[in-house]
Write an enzyme that holds these catalytic residues in place. Structure first.
Site, PDB file in Angstrom:
ATOM      1  N   ASN A 153       0.843  -1.197   0.000  1.00  0.00           N
ATOM      2  CA  ASN A 153       0.000   0.000   0.000  1.00  0.00           C
ATOM      3  C   ASN A 153       0.883   1.254   0.000  1.00  0.00           C
ATOM      4  O   ASN A 153       1.420   1.663   1.034  1.00  0.00           O
ATOM      5  CB  ASN A 153      -0.913  -0.041   1.244  1.00  0.00           C
ATOM      6  CG  ASN A 153      -1.915   1.096   1.272  1.00  0.00           C
ATOM      7  OD1 ASN A 153      -1.672   2.168   0.717  1.00  0.00           O
ATOM      8  ND2 ASN A 153      -3.049   0.873   1.929  1.00  0.00           N
TER       9      ASN A 153
ATOM     10  N   ASP B  70      -0.760  -2.781  10.741  1.00  0.00           N
ATOM     11  CA  ASP B  70      -2.105  -3.322  10.611  1.00  0.00           C
ATOM     12  C   ASP B  70      -3.062  -2.295  11.202  1.00  0.00           C
ATOM     13  O   ASP B  70      -2.821  -1.768  12.288  1.00  0.00           O
ATOM     14  CB  ASP B  70      -2.235  -4.666  11.319  1.00  0.00           C
ATOM     15  CG  ASP B  70      -3.425  -5.447  10.781  1.00  0.00           C
ATOM     16  OD1 ASP B  70      -3.567  -5.535   9.548  1.00  0.00           O
ATOM     17  OD2 ASP B  70      -4.233  -5.948  11.583  1.00  0.00           O
ATOM     18  N   ALA B  71      -4.129  -1.995  10.453  1.00  0.00           N
ATOM     19  CA  ALA B  71      -5.033  -0.929  10.889  1.00  0.00           C
ATOM     20  C   ALA B  71      -6.465  -1.394  10.780  1.00  0.00           C
ATOM     21  O   ALA B  71      -6.773  -2.370  10.089  1.00  0.00           O
ATOM     22  CB  ALA B  71      -4.820   0.314  10.019  1.00  0.00           C
TER      23      ALA B  71
ATOM     24  N   PHE C 102      -7.247   6.563   0.932  1.00  0.00           N
ATOM     25  CA  PHE C 102      -7.634   5.212   0.504  1.00  0.00           C
ATOM     26  C   PHE C 102      -8.670   4.664   1.479  1.00  0.00           C
ATOM     27  O   PHE C 102      -9.003   5.295   2.485  1.00  0.00           O
ATOM     28  CB  PHE C 102      -6.399   4.291   0.426  1.00  0.00           C
ATOM     29  CG  PHE C 102      -5.791   3.976   1.773  1.00  0.00           C
ATOM     30  CD1 PHE C 102      -4.923   4.862   2.381  1.00  0.00           C
ATOM     31  CD2 PHE C 102      -6.088   2.784   2.439  1.00  0.00           C
ATOM     32  CE1 PHE C 102      -4.360   4.577   3.621  1.00  0.00           C
ATOM     33  CE2 PHE C 102      -5.529   2.485   3.681  1.00  0.00           C
ATOM     34  CZ  PHE C 102      -4.658   3.390   4.268  1.00  0.00           C
TER      35      PHE C 102
ATOM     36  N   LYS D 190      -3.740  14.810   6.759  1.00  0.00           N
ATOM     37  CA  LYS D 190      -4.321  13.587   7.321  1.00  0.00           C
ATOM     38  C   LYS D 190      -3.385  13.018   8.389  1.00  0.00           C
ATOM     39  O   LYS D 190      -3.827  12.647   9.480  1.00  0.00           O
ATOM     40  CB  LYS D 190      -4.560  12.550   6.207  1.00  0.00           C
ATOM     41  CG  LYS D 190      -5.040  11.212   6.764  1.00  0.00           C
ATOM     42  CD  LYS D 190      -5.178  10.109   5.731  1.00  0.00           C
ATOM     43  CE  LYS D 190      -5.386   8.768   6.421  1.00  0.00           C
ATOM     44  NZ  LYS D 190      -5.399   7.613   5.521  1.00  0.00           N
TER      45      LYS D 190
HETATM   46  P1  IMP Z   1      -4.840  -3.134   6.645  1.00  0.00           P
HETATM   47  O1  IMP Z   1      -5.289  -4.536   6.899  1.00  0.00           O
HETATM   48  O2  IMP Z   1      -3.943  -2.608   7.713  1.00  0.00           O
HETATM   49  O3  IMP Z   1      -4.283  -2.900   5.285  1.00  0.00           O
HETATM   50  O4  IMP Z   1      -6.092  -2.166   6.737  1.00  0.00           O
HETATM   51  C1  IMP Z   1      -7.383  -2.614   6.878  1.00  0.00           C
HETATM   52  C2  IMP Z   1      -8.364  -1.774   6.114  1.00  0.00           C
HETATM   53  O5  IMP Z   1      -8.749  -0.697   6.950  1.00  0.00           O
HETATM   54  C3  IMP Z   1      -7.872  -1.161   4.823  1.00  0.00           C
HETATM   55  O6  IMP Z   1      -8.127  -1.987   3.734  1.00  0.00           O
HETATM   56  C4  IMP Z   1      -8.715   0.077   4.726  1.00  0.00           C
HETATM   57  O7  IMP Z   1      -9.939  -0.232   4.117  1.00  0.00           O
HETATM   58  C5  IMP Z   1      -8.946   0.427   6.174  1.00  0.00           C
HETATM   59  N1  IMP Z   1      -8.003   1.444   6.601  1.00  0.00           N
HETATM   60  C6  IMP Z   1      -6.883   1.289   7.337  1.00  0.00           C
HETATM   61  N2  IMP Z   1      -6.267   2.458   7.515  1.00  0.00           N
HETATM   62  C7  IMP Z   1      -7.003   3.358   6.858  1.00  0.00           C
HETATM   63  C8  IMP Z   1      -6.855   4.748   6.649  1.00  0.00           C
HETATM   64  O8  IMP Z   1      -5.911   5.423   7.071  1.00  0.00           O
HETATM   65  N3  IMP Z   1      -7.830   5.311   5.926  1.00  0.00           N
HETATM   66  C9  IMP Z   1      -8.885   4.631   5.420  1.00  0.00           C
HETATM   67  N4  IMP Z   1      -9.045   3.348   5.552  1.00  0.00           N
HETATM   68  C10 IMP Z   1      -8.101   2.708   6.277  1.00  0.00           C
END
Ligand code: IMP
Length: 195
Positions: free
Chosen positions: A15, A72-73, A147, A170
C-alpha cells in the site's frame, strides 16, 4: 550542503499510501520507510491488530533478515460494537464504503475510532507502536484523496473527511501518524535497532 541522509527502514506493504503517510512523520525525524512488497504475506486470524502486526513483522524479518516494519489498521464503529475492526480490509473489499454506510442508515450514533499498530521486527525482537484517532462516520462519501474508508471518516475537530485532506494534513491527525510518531521516538532512542 545537501539535506542530511535519511536512515532507511523496510516497510513490508503493497500500500503506497501507507508508506507516504508514515514517511510524513519519519522523514522529519531522520528516517525513511522504503516499500518492500515482496515479503511473504502472513495474515494471522486474530481480533487483535497487535497480534496480526507482530506475526506479520516477525515473518517478514525471518524472510528478509533485515529490520522491517509492518502496519495493521482497522476502523472500529461504535454503533456496530467495533465492527469491522480487525476485519476492515475484508469488509472494504467486499461491501466497501457504500456497504458500511448502508449498515449505518438511520443510525444517529456516528462515532468511530481508527486504530493503527506498527510492528518493528529487528534483531532484538518485535516492538509495537499504537495510534488512534476518534471521529465520526459521514452520511455520504466526500473527497478523492487517501484510501479505504477515508471518504467517510471525519476526525474529531475537523469538518472534512480524511479523503478531503492532503497526506500531510491527514497524517497530523491520523492513527497512522500517531503510531509513526511513537516509532520515531523509539528509533531515536534505539538507533542500533536498524543495524
Ligand atoms: P490493513 O489490513 O492494515 O491494510 O487495513 C485494513 C483496512 O482498513 C484497509 O483496507 C482500509 O480499508 C482500512 N483502513 C486502514 N487504515 C485506513 C486509513 O488510514 N484510511 C482509510 N481506511 C483505512
Amino acid at each position: 550542503m545537501g539535506a542530511p541522509r535519511l536512515r532507511r527502514i523496510l516497510f513490508a506493504t503493497s500500500n503506497a499510501r501507507k508508506v507516504e503517510e508514515v514517511n510524513v512523520v519519519l522523514r522529519r525525524c531522520g528516517f525513511e520507510a522504503v516499500a518492500h512488497p515482496g515479503a511473504p504475506k502472513v495474515e494471522l486470524q486474530s481480533e487483535s491488530l497487535e497480534a496480526v502486526a507482530a506475526a506479520a513483522a516477525a515473518a517478514a524479518y525471518a524472510f528478509l533478515r533485515r529490520p522491517v516494519i509492518v502496519e495493521d489498521a482497522g476502523l472500529f464503529v461504535d454503533a456496530l460494537n467495533g465492527f469491522p475492526g480487525p476485519y476492515s480490509s475484508y469488509v472494504y473489499r467486499t461491501i466497501g464504503v457504500r456497504g458500511l454506510l448502508k449498515l449505518l442508515e438511520g443510525v444517529e450514533d456516528r462515532g468511530a475510532t481508527f486504530v493503527s499498530v506498527i510492528a518493528l521486527a529487528y534483531r532484538g525482537g518485535v516492538v509495537l507502536f499504537r495510534g488512534e484517532v476518534r471521529g465520526a462516520i459521514a452520511r455520504e462519501p466526500r473527497g478523492s484523496g487517501g484510501f479505504g474508508f477515508d471518504p467517510i471518516f471525519v476526525p474529531e475537530g475537523s469538518t472534512r473527511t480524511f479523503a478531503e485532506m492532503s497526506a500531510e494534513e491527514k497524517t497530523e491527525l491520523s492513527h497512522r501518524g500517531a503510531a509513526a510518531r511513537r516509532l520515531c521516538e523509539w528509533l531515536r532512542e534505539h538507533p542500533e535497532a536498524l543495524e
